[in-house]
Enzyme design. Structure first.
Site, PDB file in Angstrom:
ATOM      1  N   GLY A 116       0.803  -1.220   0.000  1.00 65.74           N
ATOM      2  CA  GLY A 116       0.000   0.000   0.000  1.00 65.74           C
ATOM      3  C   GLY A 116       0.834   1.266   0.000  1.00 65.74           C
ATOM      4  O   GLY A 116       0.343   2.343   0.314  1.00 65.74           O
ATOM      5  N   GLY A 118       2.454   2.502  -2.690  1.00 64.64           N
ATOM      6  CA  GLY A 118       2.654   3.003  -4.051  1.00 64.64           C
ATOM      7  C   GLY A 118       3.842   2.355  -4.738  1.00 64.64           C
ATOM      8  O   GLY A 118       4.325   2.843  -5.761  1.00 64.64           O
ATOM      9  N   ASP A 166       2.338  -1.497 -13.805  1.00 65.57           N
ATOM     10  CA  ASP A 166       2.930  -2.212 -12.673  1.00 65.57           C
ATOM     11  C   ASP A 166       3.264  -3.649 -13.033  1.00 65.57           C
ATOM     12  O   ASP A 166       4.329  -4.165 -12.684  1.00 65.57           O
ATOM     13  CB  ASP A 166       1.976  -2.195 -11.477  1.00 65.57           C
ATOM     14  N   TYR A 218      -9.338   7.301  -8.085  1.00 61.31           N
ATOM     15  CA  TYR A 218      -8.613   6.722  -9.220  1.00 61.31           C
ATOM     16  C   TYR A 218      -9.591   6.405 -10.356  1.00 61.31           C
ATOM     17  O   TYR A 218      -9.360   6.780 -11.516  1.00 61.31           O
ATOM     18  CB  TYR A 218      -7.885   5.456  -8.764  1.00 61.31           C
TER      19      TYR A 218
END
Ligand code: ADP
Ligand code: MG
Length: 376
Positions: A116, A118, A166, A218
């Site tokens: 969490g 980032g 990611d 988001y």
């Protein structure tokens, strides 16, 4: 600490690892089909695993809930698994959805990617499962193909509308380089990032805060970008040439303009950064990072007081540039510093946090590491 043997009472087949990442530049561009420039961290999710041929998937994490989650692979469906186990289960579901006839497995996870923060602990967990399954079930899948499966897993099964950066970073990065990625077609190139050779370091500052509004925001930002592209008659914001930005902004409602300005200028910053890296001028990255942060703070509005303070304190202490990395509303900040000032900059940020009444951040130097692989 419980190892594979004590949890499952069996011998594992192998050990796999998949890293977290920092993103040098190119934030909130991936879901606009744009460019990104991530770097894999030495921090990784590690999976010790064995194949099972009875259709049962058993999951245990050192960072989980202390329980073994037991599932049947043919019963997996979005919404059927809650909590952390949804991430690995999602990948098995997505592999089967893509037509790969995979069965069960036992997995023991241990990750040193802060969760969490980032730094993409979720993609690391997904990608280590994808990579282990590739080997356990002898799947002929490439890194980008596995990254797409992991992204689909997070989108459709976990329910997070993330882009593909990611997962691509975790699957495809190589040691000593950043990954220049076109998120539209997944074309990518490894751009050498010899920080040490130029007397530089990447300082990562995990602010240890995560503001709740991030989750809904988001999806809203993503929807705003998609609406702007539609109003402009574009497939995605990536298709707006920078020299047509002013006219395009005139045609949009006021609330969408800053979003479009961020995405278009951010894509330009990625290309500028790659050009500087190709020219061997790593220090030139500094001002590009800081410009990226200003855009995230003032236009995209995803920074927060803690990340803004970390950036300002790092730059005031001599960093060549700094920016938040990750989705925003907390998480981590990345600062480019001269090697000799690393400790000084880290200490200055820690002092600034203490003066502001914030909890101490976690700081570490990041060296560009390798992507997902079998390690044992
Ligand atoms: P980030 O990816 O930036 O770290 P996310 O919110 O996307 O943040 O993902 C964090 C979530 O991923 C955690 O809440 C947890 O559910 C899951 N996760 C990540 N790493 C692990 C781990 N080692 N063990 C169990 N769950 C994990
Ligand atoms: Mg994540």
């Amino acid at each position: 600490m419980a190892d594979f043997q004590s949890v499952f009472g069996a011998t594992p087949t192998g050990v796999w690892a998949a890293p977290g990442r920092v993103n040098l530049i190119g934030e909130h561009t991936d879901y606009n089909d744009g460019f990104v420039l991530p770097v894999a961290l030495p921090h990784a999710a590690k999976a010790t695993a064995r194949r099972r041929d009875d259709g049962v998937l058993r999951l245990f994490s050192e960072q989980g809930d202390g329980e073994v989650t037991e599932l049947r692979v043919d019963g997996l469906a979005p919404g059927s698994v809650t909590g952390w186990a949804a991430y690995p289960a999602a990948v098995v579901w997505a592999l089967r959805e893509a037509g790969h006839d995979v069965g069960g497995a036992d997995f023991h996870f241990d990750s040193d990617v802060p969760s969490g923060a980032g730094l993409s602990s979720s993609a690391a967990l997904e990608c280590v499962v994808a990579t282990a399954y590739r080997d356990l079930y002898e799947l002929e899948l490439t890194g980008p193909e596995l990254a797409l499966i992991a992204q689909r897993a997070e989108n459709a099964f976990v329910g997070v509308p993330c882009g593909v950066m990611d997962q691509m970073a975790s699957m495809c990065c190589v040691e000593g380089a950043a990954l220049f990625l076109d998120t539209r077609d997944l074309a990518h190139r490894h751009v050498p990032l010899d920080l040490a050779g130029q007397g530089l370091r990447l300082l990562v500052i995990d602010t240890r805060v995560k503001h709740d509004l991030g989750d809904g925001a988001y999806a809203e930002l993503r929807a705003g970008c998609e609406r702007a592209a539609e109003l402009l008659g574009l497939r995605a914001l990536r298709d707006l040439p920078p020299d047509r930005l002013p006219q395009a902004l005139d045609r949009l409602p006021a609330e969408l303009r800053p979003l479009v300005r961020h995405v278009v200028t951010e894509d330009v910053r990625v290309e500028q950064a790659v050009a500087r890296l190709d020219a061997g001028d790593l220090a030139a990255l500094g001002p590009i990072l800081s410009a990226g942060h200003a855009s995230l703070r003032d236009d995209y509005r995803v920074s927060c007081p803690e990340t803004d303070l970390a950036v300002a304190a790092a730059v005031a202490a001599g960093a060549l540039g700094a920016r938040m990395t990750g989705g925003g509303f907390g998480g981590s900040v990345l600062a480019l510093v001269e090697a000799g000032t690393l400790d000084h900059v880290a200490a200055a940020v820690t002092t600034a946090f203490s003066d502001a009444g914030y909890a101490a951040p976690r700081t570490f130097a990041a060296t560009p590491a390798a992507g997902a692989r079998r390690v044992g």
